[in-house]
Design a protein around this motif. Structure first.
Motif, short mmCIF file in Angstrom:
data_model
loop_
_atom_site.label_atom_id
_atom_site.label_comp_id
_atom_site.label_asym_id
_atom_site.label_seq_id
_atom_site.Cartn_x
_atom_site.Cartn_y
_atom_site.Cartn_z
N CYS A 47 49.00 46.26 58.64
CA CYS A 47 47.57 46.05 58.37
C CYS A 47 47.32 45.13 57.19
O CYS A 47 46.30 44.43 57.15
CB CYS A 47 46.88 47.39 58.14
SG CYS A 47 46.87 48.46 59.59
N GLY A 51 48.28 42.54 61.10
CA GLY A 51 47.45 43.55 61.74
C GLY A 51 48.14 44.34 62.81
O GLY A 51 47.82 45.49 63.05
N VAL A 55 44.23 46.59 63.39
CA VAL A 55 42.95 46.27 62.76
C VAL A 55 42.06 45.56 63.77
O VAL A 55 42.47 44.58 64.39
CB VAL A 55 43.15 45.40 61.51
CG1 VAL A 55 41.80 45.08 60.87
CG2 VAL A 55 44.06 46.09 60.51
N TYR A 58 37.42 42.58 60.70
CA TYR A 58 37.63 42.05 59.34
C TYR A 58 36.29 41.69 58.73
O TYR A 58 35.36 41.37 59.46
CB TYR A 58 38.54 40.82 59.39
CG TYR A 58 39.95 41.12 59.82
CD1 TYR A 58 40.93 41.48 58.89
CD2 TYR A 58 40.33 41.06 61.16
CE1 TYR A 58 42.23 41.75 59.27
CE2 TYR A 58 41.63 41.32 61.56
CZ TYR A 58 42.58 41.67 60.61
OH TYR A 58 43.86 41.94 61.01
N HIS A 60 38.73 43.89 55.97
CA HIS A 60 39.28 45.23 56.15
C HIS A 60 39.99 45.67 54.88
O HIS A 60 40.66 44.87 54.21
CB HIS A 60 40.26 45.24 57.32
CG HIS A 60 40.86 46.57 57.59
ND1 HIS A 60 40.14 47.63 58.08
CD2 HIS A 60 42.13 47.03 57.42
CE1 HIS A 60 40.94 48.67 58.22
NE2 HIS A 60 42.15 48.34 57.82
N PRO A 62 42.96 48.17 53.98
CA PRO A 62 44.00 49.01 54.56
C PRO A 62 44.26 50.26 53.71
O PRO A 62 43.52 50.56 52.77
CB PRO A 62 45.23 48.09 54.57
CG PRO A 62 44.73 46.73 54.21
CD PRO A 62 43.48 46.94 53.41
N GLU A 93 43.31 51.66 59.52
CA GLU A 93 43.48 50.80 60.70
C GLU A 93 42.10 50.43 61.23
O GLU A 93 41.63 49.32 61.07
CB GLU A 93 44.28 51.53 61.78
CG GLU A 93 45.63 52.05 61.33
CD GLU A 93 46.24 52.94 62.39
OE1 GLU A 93 46.17 52.61 63.58
OE2 GLU A 93 46.80 54.00 62.05
N HIS A 95 39.27 52.43 60.45
CA HIS A 95 38.37 52.74 59.34
C HIS A 95 38.96 52.18 58.04
O HIS A 95 40.17 52.11 57.89
CB HIS A 95 38.19 54.26 59.19
CG HIS A 95 37.87 54.96 60.48
ND1 HIS A 95 36.61 55.01 61.01
CD2 HIS A 95 38.66 55.64 61.34
CE1 HIS A 95 36.63 55.69 62.14
NE2 HIS A 95 37.87 56.08 62.37
N TRP A 96 38.10 51.82 57.11
CA TRP A 96 38.58 51.40 55.80
C TRP A 96 39.36 52.53 55.15
O TRP A 96 38.99 53.70 55.25
CB TRP A 96 37.40 51.00 54.91
CG TRP A 96 36.91 49.60 55.17
CD1 TRP A 96 37.08 48.86 56.30
CD2 TRP A 96 36.17 48.80 54.26
NE1 TRP A 96 36.48 47.64 56.16
CE2 TRP A 96 35.92 47.57 54.92
CE3 TRP A 96 35.68 48.99 52.97
CZ2 TRP A 96 35.20 46.53 54.32
CZ3 TRP A 96 34.96 47.96 52.37
CH2 TRP A 96 34.73 46.75 53.03
#
Length: 328
Positions: A47, A51, A55, A58, A60, A62, A93, A95-96
């Motif tokens: 990530c 990615g 992911v 973006y 993003h 990780p 992934e 979600h933040w």
């Protein structure tokens, strides 16, 4: 404003940079957490970098794991000041995640920090250690007991393998640790391994569907050819807990070990585990993982180290457990 590692999509790939963001930038969620520590797993390496298909959107942030203190909560299960852990649920992934000084997530994603662990120790455990504990519990549920043949741990110098080795040794098992890096032998012995097995010994598929019975159980982080070989070396009725695929996703094996020796292949997932199972596993970690050995696994890091560490873990060059102090 607070610090975060933000990954952006570029014309040539992705770019990860440390920058200042605000509470308004955080995604929606029930609970806002002041993050103390995070860690580095294989998925984090993906990530932070290209990615790996994990992911979707973006920019993003990780970080699939974090531990910290609740700042605010709209859910009655958590109050400001509560210490909490997050692993899995595709945080970091989709979600933040935890590579920031603040995080906002669903309350369902959290687990209370168990008594006896600090947030730093919880991140020395992280997803890797939780997976290792779930694997040991699954092996126990399928009859594994101390005093039989050795328990094999593949990929033993990695995150899952390190914790599995320390846990099993502390529980009274004889541990055979597999590694392709001879320089990690002293490290693994210090964690409790009584036997070091060179990767080359069991990394090739044999034409024989069964070999001599060697292992009372196995925590396998490698998969591929090695897992196929190990299945034919298990004792009668023994189980293998499959936790990873560092050696590949294919399984060039036969069904003979299952049919003639009653071998069990147990799949271990930590990402979507129900809350109750997570609580049980974390309680076992607090009780059964020797914290002195946990300390010996820790590689300290800060947010600015993450682009480099993300590349290192994808190359198999990280030993033990990286603990990221997001506030340093």
């Amino acid at each position: 404003m607070f610090k975060a590692l933000v990954v952006e999509k570029t014309e040539t790939g992705t770019q990860a940079d440390l920058r200042q963001i605000s509470y308004d930038d955080l995604p929606a969620g029930d609970v806002t957490v002041a993050v103390d520590y995070s860690t580095v797993n294989y998925k984090d390496g993906l990530c932070i970098g290209p990615g790996g298909g994990l992911v979707r959107v973006y920019p993003h942030v990780p970080g699939i794991d974090f531990a910290g203190t609740v700042e605010s909560s709209d859910d009655p299960r958590y109050r400001p000041g509560d210490k909490v852990i997050l692993t899995g649920w595709r945080v970091g992934e989709v979600h933040w995640g935890g590579y920031a000084q603040k995080a906002r997530v669903k309350a369902d994603f959290l687990v209370p920090l168990p008594h006896g662990l600090t947030t730093r120790q919880a991140m020395a455990v992280g997803t890797a250690g939780l997976t290792a504990m779930l694997a040991v519990m699954a092996l126990e549920n399928h009859g594994l007991e101390p005093g039989k043949a050795p328990v094999l741990v593949t990929g033993a110098a990695g995150g899952v393998g390190s914790v599995a080795t320390a846990l099993l040794a502390n529980l009274g098992y004889e541990v055979a640790a597999v590694t392709g890096r001879p320089e990690t032998a002293d490290y693994l012995t210090a964690l409790g391994a009584t036997q070091i097995v060179a990767r080359s010994e069991i990394n090739e598929v044999t034409k024989r569907p069964l070999e001599a019975e060697r292992w009372a159980g196995c925590v396998d982080a490698v998969g591929g050819d090695m897992l196929a070989r190990v299945l034919g070396q298990m004792c009668y009725g023994a189980s293998v807990a499959a936790v990873g695929l560092a050696g590949g996703a294919s399984l060039p094996a036969t069904v003979i070990p299952f049919l003639l020796r009653g071998v069990n292949l147990l799949g271990i997932d930590s990402v979507m585990q129900p809350f109750e199972n997570r609580q049980k596993a974390w309680a076992r970690i607090a009780k059964d993982l020797p914290l002195s050995k946990l300390e010996g696994m820790i590689v300290p890091a800060v947010l600015s180290d993450l682009p480099r560490l993300g590349k290192d873990i994808l190359k198999g060059q990280v030993q033990g457990r990286v603990v990221v102090d997001v506030n340093a």
